[in-house]
Design a protein around this motif. Structure first.
Motif, short mmCIF file in Angstrom:
data_model
loop_
_atom_site.label_atom_id
_atom_site.label_comp_id
_atom_site.label_asym_id
_atom_site.label_seq_id
_atom_site.Cartn_x
_atom_site.Cartn_y
_atom_site.Cartn_z
N ALA A 92 0.86 -1.10 -0.13
CA ALA A 92 0.01 -0.05 0.08
C ALA A 92 0.67 1.35 0.03
O ALA A 92 0.59 2.42 -0.71
CB ALA A 92 -0.94 -0.07 1.25
N SER A 93 2.09 0.96 0.55
CA SER A 93 2.81 2.30 0.67
C SER A 93 3.51 2.70 -0.50
O SER A 93 3.74 4.11 -0.95
CB SER A 93 4.06 2.20 1.81
N SER A 137 9.80 4.60 -3.80
CA SER A 137 9.69 3.40 -4.35
C SER A 137 10.33 2.33 -3.80
O SER A 137 9.80 1.12 -3.81
CB SER A 137 9.77 3.47 -5.85
N GLY A 138 11.42 2.58 -3.19
CA GLY A 138 12.45 1.50 -2.83
C GLY A 138 13.20 0.95 -3.68
O GLY A 138 14.02 0.01 -3.19
N ILE A 139 13.40 1.40 -4.91
CA ILE A 139 14.23 0.89 -6.02
C ILE A 139 15.60 1.25 -5.56
O ILE A 139 16.64 0.22 -5.67
CB ILE A 139 14.10 1.73 -7.24
N VAL A 140 15.97 2.29 -4.92
CA VAL A 140 17.44 2.52 -4.50
C VAL A 140 17.88 1.38 -3.42
O VAL A 140 19.02 0.91 -3.46
CB VAL A 140 17.56 3.89 -4.05
N GLU A 141 16.97 1.08 -2.52
CA GLU A 141 17.31 0.26 -1.41
C GLU A 141 17.28 -1.22 -1.86
O GLU A 141 17.98 -2.15 -1.46
CB GLU A 141 16.36 0.59 -0.08
N THR A 252 -0.45 10.22 5.24
CA THR A 252 -1.43 9.42 6.05
C THR A 252 -1.54 7.99 5.42
O THR A 252 -1.51 6.97 6.25
CB THR A 252 -2.89 10.04 5.57
N ALA A 253 -1.33 7.65 4.10
CA ALA A 253 -1.46 6.35 3.65
C ALA A 253 -0.07 5.56 3.99
O ALA A 253 -0.13 4.27 4.27
CB ALA A 253 -1.58 6.28 2.07
N VAL A 254 0.91 6.14 3.86
CA VAL A 254 2.17 5.55 4.34
C VAL A 254 2.51 5.10 5.80
O VAL A 254 2.56 4.01 6.20
CB VAL A 254 3.55 6.41 3.99
N VAL A 265 8.70 0.01 5.85
CA VAL A 265 9.03 1.29 5.01
C VAL A 265 10.28 1.85 5.48
O VAL A 265 10.69 2.20 6.73
CB VAL A 265 7.74 2.45 5.40
N GLY A 266 11.51 1.87 4.76
CA GLY A 266 12.70 1.96 4.92
C GLY A 266 13.23 3.54 4.90
O GLY A 266 12.27 4.32 4.61
#
Length: 299
Positions: A92-93, A137-141, A252-254, A265-266
């Motif tokens: 969802a995040s 988006s988390g692509i980097v991590e 709010t959503a995150v 969520v990093g």
């Protein structure tokens, strides 16, 4: 109504959009599919909204006004369909971050329609939004290999539809009473939703087996509260501040996905969220300041 209360209404409307993805995920956990969830939201939302519209009073509309509003409403229905299906494949995040790409998409669409050049402030905002999205988006991590391609595409399609919905909402029969505008647009939302995902939930017993709870919650927070609160608050505080307050939907959503759904969520993703918010807030804040300075000089 006071200015402060109007600000609170717009803020509440923005936050209400932010809780939708969490409710959808919880509905999926109970075994309901995206067609059931989106269909029940739009259908129950339409029934509730029409009850409110009829209570407000009756208004005479032309065939053209009906047609414009119904067509505009289909973009809202498609937004929900794409977004809720994306939630089947991605957290969802991440889904809300992809949906939030409507900010720069809407800018580009309006530039194309109105044949205007991209100003420096808007260009700066687009750079921030793009950079923030890469981080959030988390692509980097985690790298590209952990992202769902179909989920990402569906999320971006939901952003395109939402950008079109916002543009259509401002241009389709703006002279019509806002309660009736919302009610008629929901007809278009229901029509396109049912055309793509037939409403099996109306006859297979899903509503009585718990779907009604999620349908009403999603209808209230997605189809009723935001349009009504925006209709009341936006005229009093203006579009610039509304855009800034509208950014509350993202954190709010995150936060809901992190603390209610337990999604990871990093640190870089949180930084990305902050950068995205800056990309939305800073240009609007500068616009508001320039407008106030202009009025002060003129007076």
């Amino acid at each position: 109504m006071s200015y402060f209360r109007s600000v609170l209404l717009v803020l509440a409307a923005s936050c209400s959009y932010g809780v939708l993805s969490t409710f959808v995920k919880l509905a999926y956990a109970e075994g309901f599919g995206p067609g059931d969830v989106s269909g029940s939201q739009m259908f129950l939302g339409m029934l509730i909204m029409w009850g409110i519209a009829l209570a407000v009073g009756r208004f005479r509309l032309s065939v053209k006004q009906w047609g414009l509003l119904i067509v505009a409403g289909t973009t809202s229905g498609l937004t929900g369909l794409f977004y809720y299906r994306a939630l089947q494949y991605i957290p969802a995040s991440l889904a809300i971050i992809l949906l939030f790409q409507f900010t720069w998409m809407g800018v580009l669409i309006e530039l194309i329609i109105e044949k205007r050049k991209l100003g420096l402030s808007r260009l700066f905002a687009l750079v921030l939004l793009f950079g923030g999205t890469l981080l959030a988006s988390g692509i980097v991590e985690e790298g590209l290999h952990k992202l769902s391609l179909i989920g990402t595409v569906l999320g971006l399609l939901s952003a395109v539809m939402y950008a079109l919905f916002i543009i259509a909402s401002g241009k389709a029969a703006p002279e019509v009473n806002p309660y009736w505008r919302a009610a008629i647009m929901l007809i278009g939302s229901v029509a396109i939703t049912f055309a793509i995902s037939p409403p099996h939930f109306l006859v297979n017993g899903a509503l009585t087996h718990g779907l009604w709870r999620w349908g009403i919650l999603l209808a209230l927070f997605g189809a009723i509260i935001p349009p009504l609160f925006f209709a009341i608050g936006v005229p009093r505080i203006g579009g610039g501040l509304t855009s800034i307050l509208g950014a509350a939907e993202l954190p709010t959503a995150v936060l809901m996905s992190r603390f209610v759904l337990g999604e990871h969520v990093g640190g870089l993703q949180w930084i990305g969220v902050m950068v995205i918010l800056a990309g939305i807030i800073v240009p609007e804040w500068l616009t508001v300041r320039r407008a106030k300075a202009t009025r002060t000089t003129a007076s």
